[in-house]
Motif scaffolding. Structure first.
Motif, PDB file in Angstrom:
ATOM      1  N   CYS A 149       6.633   3.136   2.700  1.00 28.29           N
ATOM      2  CA  CYS A 149       6.035   3.841   1.480  1.00 28.29           C
ATOM      3  C   CYS A 149       6.092   4.957   1.091  1.00 28.29           C
ATOM      4  O   CYS A 149       6.311   5.315  -0.144  1.00 28.29           O
ATOM      5  N   SER A 150       5.581   5.731   1.921  1.00 24.31           N
ATOM      6  CA  SER A 150       5.631   7.461   1.576  1.00 24.31           C
ATOM      7  C   SER A 150       6.968   7.967   1.393  1.00 24.31           C
ATOM      8  O   SER A 150       7.336   8.601   0.581  1.00 24.31           O
ATOM      9  N   LEU A 151       8.123   7.259   2.066  1.00 25.54           N
ATOM     10  CA  LEU A 151       9.388   7.642   1.689  1.00 25.54           C
ATOM     11  C   LEU A 151       9.879   7.403   0.291  1.00 25.54           C
ATOM     12  O   LEU A 151      10.528   7.996  -0.378  1.00 25.54           O
ATOM     13  N   TYR A 152       9.190   6.067  -0.108  1.00 27.34           N
ATOM     14  CA  TYR A 152       9.540   5.640  -1.438  1.00 27.34           C
ATOM     15  C   TYR A 152       8.818   6.576  -2.422  1.00 27.34           C
ATOM     16  O   TYR A 152       9.431   7.001  -3.556  1.00 27.34           O
ATOM     17  N   TYR A 153       7.798   7.293  -2.264  1.00 21.14           N
ATOM     18  CA  TYR A 153       7.356   8.259  -3.233  1.00 21.14           C
ATOM     19  C   TYR A 153       7.543   9.801  -2.894  1.00 21.14           C
ATOM     20  O   TYR A 153       7.316  10.529  -3.992  1.00 21.14           O
ATOM     21  N   ALA A 154       8.383   9.828  -1.778  1.00 23.23           N
ATOM     22  CA  ALA A 154       8.521  11.386  -1.667  1.00 23.23           C
ATOM     23  C   ALA A 154       9.162  12.054  -2.641  1.00 23.23           C
ATOM     24  O   ALA A 154       8.832  13.047  -3.166  1.00 23.23           O
ATOM     25  N   ASN A 155      10.223  11.567  -3.403  1.00 24.92           N
ATOM     26  CA  ASN A 155      10.935  12.474  -4.337  1.00 24.92           C
ATOM     27  C   ASN A 155      10.102  12.204  -5.436  1.00 24.92           C
ATOM     28  O   ASN A 155      10.425  13.307  -6.424  1.00 24.92           O
ATOM     29  N   GLN A 156       9.206  11.505  -5.915  1.00 24.11           N
ATOM     30  CA  GLN A 156       8.160  11.542  -6.925  1.00 24.11           C
ATOM     31  C   GLN A 156       7.323  12.611  -6.971  1.00 24.11           C
ATOM     32  O   GLN A 156       6.873  13.144  -7.653  1.00 24.11           O
ATOM     33  N   LEU A 157       6.932  12.565  -5.578  1.00 23.36           N
ATOM     34  CA  LEU A 157       5.659  13.512  -5.428  1.00 23.36           C
ATOM     35  C   LEU A 157       5.973  15.090  -5.016  1.00 23.36           C
ATOM     36  O   LEU A 157       5.272  15.862  -5.146  1.00 23.36           O
ATOM     37  N   LYS A 158       7.167  15.157  -4.437  1.00 22.65           N
ATOM     38  CA  LYS A 158       7.438  16.642  -4.068  1.00 22.65           C
ATOM     39  C   LYS A 158       7.634  17.445  -5.118  1.00 22.65           C
ATOM     40  O   LYS A 158       6.755  18.608  -4.988  1.00 22.65           O
ATOM     41  N   PRO A 159       7.915  17.370  -6.359  1.00 20.05           N
ATOM     42  CA  PRO A 159       7.845  18.334  -7.327  1.00 20.05           C
ATOM     43  C   PRO A 159       6.570  18.608  -8.006  1.00 20.05           C
ATOM     44  O   PRO A 159       6.351  19.591  -8.261  1.00 20.05           O
ATOM     45  N   LYS A 160       5.531  18.048  -7.324  1.00 21.03           N
ATOM     46  CA  LYS A 160       3.938  18.241  -7.838  1.00 21.03           C
ATOM     47  C   LYS A 160       3.552  19.374  -6.837  1.00 21.03           C
ATOM     48  O   LYS A 160       2.471  19.787  -7.204  1.00 21.03           O
ATOM     49  N   VAL A 161       4.292  19.763  -5.827  1.00 26.90           N
ATOM     50  CA  VAL A 161       3.704  20.625  -5.042  1.00 26.90           C
ATOM     51  C   VAL A 161       4.756  21.717  -4.861  1.00 26.90           C
ATOM     52  O   VAL A 161       4.519  22.835  -4.107  1.00 26.90           O
TER      53      VAL A 161
END
Length: 110
Positions: A3-15
């Motif tokens: 699940c976290s791998l799925y969201y990694a590319n979406q969330l990384k730009p937020k940080v």
């Protein structure tokens, strides 16, 4: 961890925010992953990342795992109800880096 791998590319730009610390990024991402995927999934991704850093070009640090755990803990305590709240609370734990003019020269506008 899937699940976290799925969201990694979406969330990384937020940080990817200027003048932030690496630990703030770990804390914030872990909190955001935990919001979507739960504590165990989020923390397992942090562990995997540090293992990859050991054998790859990254810099494996125990302090990164602590920051990951802090992010998950914030979420568990109800202090990560949105991505912005995760980032704000992680900022309290890991303040942003202030830019320093090492030569103490006057700043000129660009």
């Amino acid at each position: 961890m899937v699940c976290s791998l799925y969201y990694a590319n979406q969330l990384k730009p937020k940080v990817e925010v200027p003048n932030t610390t690496d630990k703030w990024k770990h804390c914030s991402l872990s909190c955001m992953f935990a919001r979507r995927c739960g504590a165990e999934d989020s923390f397992m991704l942090g562990i995997l990342k540090e293992l990859v850093d050991i054998v790859g070009p990254g810099n494996a640090e125990f302090a990164d795992l602590q920051a990951d755990a802090d992010g998950v803990t914030l979420w568990r305590l109800g202090m990560g109800r949105s991505d912005q709240v995760c980032k704000d609370n992680c900022k309290l734990l890991y303040p942003y880096v202030e830019q320093v003019n090492a030569c103490q020269l006057p700043q000129t506008p660009h």
